[in-house]
Write an enzyme that holds these catalytic residues in place. Structure first.
Site, mmCIF file in Angstrom:
data_model
loop_
_atom_site.group_PDB
_atom_site.id
_atom_site.type_symbol
_atom_site.label_atom_id
_atom_site.label_comp_id
_atom_site.label_asym_id
_atom_site.label_seq_id
_atom_site.Cartn_x
_atom_site.Cartn_y
_atom_site.Cartn_z
ATOM 1 N NE ARG A 243 -3.387 -2.351 0.304
ATOM 2 C CZ ARG A 243 -4.275 -2.623 -0.550
ATOM 3 N NH1 ARG A 243 -5.300 -1.698 -0.872
ATOM 4 N NH2 ARG A 243 -4.819 -3.942 -0.943
ATOM 5 C CD GLU A 271 -1.981 1.953 -7.708
ATOM 6 O OE1 GLU A 271 -2.803 1.535 -8.308
ATOM 7 O OE2 GLU A 271 -1.247 1.600 -6.726
ATOM 8 C CG HIS A 292 -1.538 -1.919 -8.544
ATOM 9 N ND1 HIS A 292 -2.078 -1.274 -7.552
ATOM 10 C CD2 HIS A 292 -1.686 -3.330 -7.694
ATOM 11 C CE1 HIS A 292 -2.591 -1.755 -6.272
ATOM 12 N NE2 HIS A 292 -1.986 -3.160 -6.404
HETATM 13 P P1 NAD Z 1 -1.397 -10.907 5.082
HETATM 14 O O1 NAD Z 1 -2.779 -10.419 5.749
HETATM 15 O O2 NAD Z 1 -1.052 -12.038 5.318
HETATM 16 O O3 NAD Z 1 0.017 -10.052 6.011
HETATM 17 C C1 NAD Z 1 -0.323 -8.642 6.249
HETATM 18 C C2 NAD Z 1 0.608 -8.320 7.479
HETATM 19 O O4 NAD Z 1 0.754 -6.879 7.762
HETATM 20 C C3 NAD Z 1 -0.316 -8.855 8.794
HETATM 21 O O5 NAD Z 1 0.848 -9.707 9.408
HETATM 22 C C4 NAD Z 1 -0.586 -7.726 9.582
HETATM 23 O O6 NAD Z 1 -0.569 -7.857 10.849
HETATM 24 C C5 NAD Z 1 0.584 -6.593 9.214
HETATM 25 N N1 NAD Z 1 0.030 -5.495 9.462
HETATM 26 C C6 NAD Z 1 -0.979 -4.602 9.120
HETATM 27 N N2 NAD Z 1 -0.989 -3.136 9.623
HETATM 28 C C7 NAD Z 1 0.479 -3.106 9.936
HETATM 29 C C8 NAD Z 1 1.317 -1.806 10.221
HETATM 30 N N3 NAD Z 1 0.646 -1.076 10.387
HETATM 31 N N4 NAD Z 1 2.628 -2.165 10.577
HETATM 32 C C9 NAD Z 1 3.158 -3.536 10.538
HETATM 33 N N5 NAD Z 1 2.519 -4.553 10.166
HETATM 34 C C10 NAD Z 1 1.120 -4.520 9.775
HETATM 35 O O7 NAD Z 1 -1.456 -9.979 3.849
HETATM 36 P P2 NAD Z 1 -0.454 -10.340 2.337
HETATM 37 O O8 NAD Z 1 -1.315 -11.585 1.565
HETATM 38 O O9 NAD Z 1 0.755 -10.778 2.727
HETATM 39 O O10 NAD Z 1 -0.652 -9.051 1.605
HETATM 40 C C11 NAD Z 1 0.135 -7.878 1.978
HETATM 41 C C12 NAD Z 1 -0.126 -6.869 1.171
HETATM 42 O O11 NAD Z 1 0.190 -7.126 -0.091
HETATM 43 C C13 NAD Z 1 -1.732 -6.379 0.972
HETATM 44 O O12 NAD Z 1 -1.801 -5.011 1.357
HETATM 45 C C14 NAD Z 1 -2.309 -6.759 -0.311
HETATM 46 O O13 NAD Z 1 -3.163 -6.340 -0.774
HETATM 47 C C15 NAD Z 1 -0.855 -6.440 -0.947
HETATM 48 N N6 NAD Z 1 -0.818 -7.253 -2.334
HETATM 49 C C16 NAD Z 1 -0.431 -6.350 -3.386
HETATM 50 C C17 NAD Z 1 -0.310 -6.872 -4.743
HETATM 51 C C18 NAD Z 1 -0.158 -6.171 -5.894
HETATM 52 O O14 NAD Z 1 -0.723 -6.089 -6.676
HETATM 53 N N7 NAD Z 1 0.744 -5.291 -5.834
HETATM 54 C C19 NAD Z 1 -0.704 -8.224 -4.731
HETATM 55 C C20 NAD Z 1 -0.879 -9.058 -3.655
HETATM 56 C C21 NAD Z 1 -0.878 -8.541 -2.505
#
Ligand code: NAD
Length: 323
Positions: A243, A271, A292
């Site tokens: 994010r 974006e 993205h």
């Molecule tokens: P997940 O839920 O498995 O892990 C996210 C982790 O972040 C959790 O352990 C949570 O406790 C932690 N977290 C939340 N807020 C926090 C903060 N303020 N400080 C520290 N840690 C914090 O999620 P995931 O499947 O690993 O996905 C991670 C991110 O990647 C998501 O935002 C998802 O939308 C993004 N993502 C992006 C793409 C892309 O197209 N670029 C593709 C897949 C996932």
């Protein structure tokens, strides 16, 4: 269009399901195999959707369609919202839950694709691969130097599905891995040989590379702020595939030259970049942005479609439709 009042006795013959975004064929096949009829309108515009949504029990979207409060209020018969994706950013979850509407999606389906893009971006941040290729294509051929990742420290912010796997790959590159999360990750981290840190300040000051893998809402406060940029090691590489909001972008622009920082990111505050400071940042030599594409692989899109459809079929059964 006339709104149909739905009775409680829904069966697979009269179940009304609308798909509003382009979807992998496998979803259509799986639904049809179960005898579910599908109205496939992947280019439906918002006004038409507002007119038609009252007639549907189920709506299936990807990211193009915003299922906000207005759509949910108009969707008097809605019982299930399916989002073929890993997050629910485009769904008003609170409003749906208030009305007892089930939500299904596909968390984790694109983890491997996101991990691989993250590693690619990290290496792009360390070595001038993009600059080198552009230079050779434009007819010039001179040496460009970068930094090695082996022996460096990577700080993982958000030690969930993606963060954990990125950590494993970085260990294979002989990097030292530290991690910060808002939930307790100590035991899991220690088992893997990752060092958990208690504060983001500690992570920021110790890392040569910082990689963001957090799930935070669009209105969240930045995790890495102006104070942190002042404390970072000179030359720190910031990688973000989660994010944009996790980083204070205006503060980054202020410190990017002084601290010789690099940003390689798949996500941006708007974006495409919109505000002046975003455009300045996007044009900076040490900023590389992909549009993205973290989940945009054949395999991830297939998995997203299959997982969403399985969850959708289960939800349809849970509302009393036998399939
Ligand atoms: P997940 O839920 O498995 O892990 C996210 C982790 O972040 C959790 O352990 C949570 O406790 C932690 N977290 C939340 N807020 C926090 C903060 N303020 N400080 C520290 N840690 C914090 O999620 P995931 O499947 O690993 O996905 C991670 C991110 O990647 C998501 O935002 C998802 O939308 C993004 N993502 C992006 C793409 C892309 O197209 N670029 C593709 C897949 C996932």
């Amino acid at each position: 269009m006339e709104t149909i009042e739905r009775s409680n006795s829904i069966n697979k013959e009269n179940l009304k399901l609308l798909i509003t975004d382009p979807m992998d064929n496998v979803m259509l096949q799986m639904l049809q195999e179960r005898g579910i009829k599908v109205d496939y309108k992947p280019e439906i515009d918002r006004n038409s959707l507002l007119n038609e949504i009252p007639n549907y029990d189920v709506v299936v979207v990807r990211s193009r369609t915003k299922v906000d409060k207005e759509i949910i209020e108009r969707g008097k018969n809605l019982k299930i919202i399916a989002r073929a994706g890993i997050g629910l950013d485009n769904i008003d979850v609170d409003e749906a839950e208030k009305r007892g509407i089930k939500i299904v999606y596909a968390p984790g389906a694109s983890t491997d694709s996101a991990v691989e893009l993250t590693i690619g971006l990290m290496i792009l941040g360390a070595r001038p691969i993009f600059q080198g290729i552009s230079m050779v294509k434009s007819g010039s051929f001179k040496k460009l130097s970068g930094v090695e990742l082996a022996g460096k420290t990577i700080g993982i912010v958000g030690f969930g599905r993606i963060g954990t796997k990125v950590a494993r790959v970085c260990q294979a590159l002989d990097m030292k891995v530290i991690a910060y999360d808002v939930v307790d990750i100590k035991e899991r981290a220690h088992k893997m040989g990752v060092i958990p840190v208690n504060t983001i300040d500690e992570l920021v000051t110790e890392s040569n590379v910082i990689s963001f893998h957090v799930t935070v809402g669009n209105d969240a406060k930045p995790i890495v702020t102006e104070e942190h940029f002042k404390q970072m090691k000179e030359g720190t590489i910031l990688v973000n595939t989660s994010r944009a909001i996790a980083i204070d972008g205006k503060a980054l622009l202020k410190y990017i030259d002084e601290r010789k920082l690099t940003l390689v990111t798949d996500v941006f505050w708007h974006e495409p970049p919109k505000e002046d400071w975003e455009i300045q940042l996007a044009r900076h030599d040490r900023v590389l942005i992909t549009p993205h594409i973290g989940a945009q692989t054949k395999e991830a899109q297939y998995r997203v479609a299959v997982m969403t459809t399985k969850n959708l079929i289960q939800a349809i059964q849970e509302i009393g439709v036998s399939l």
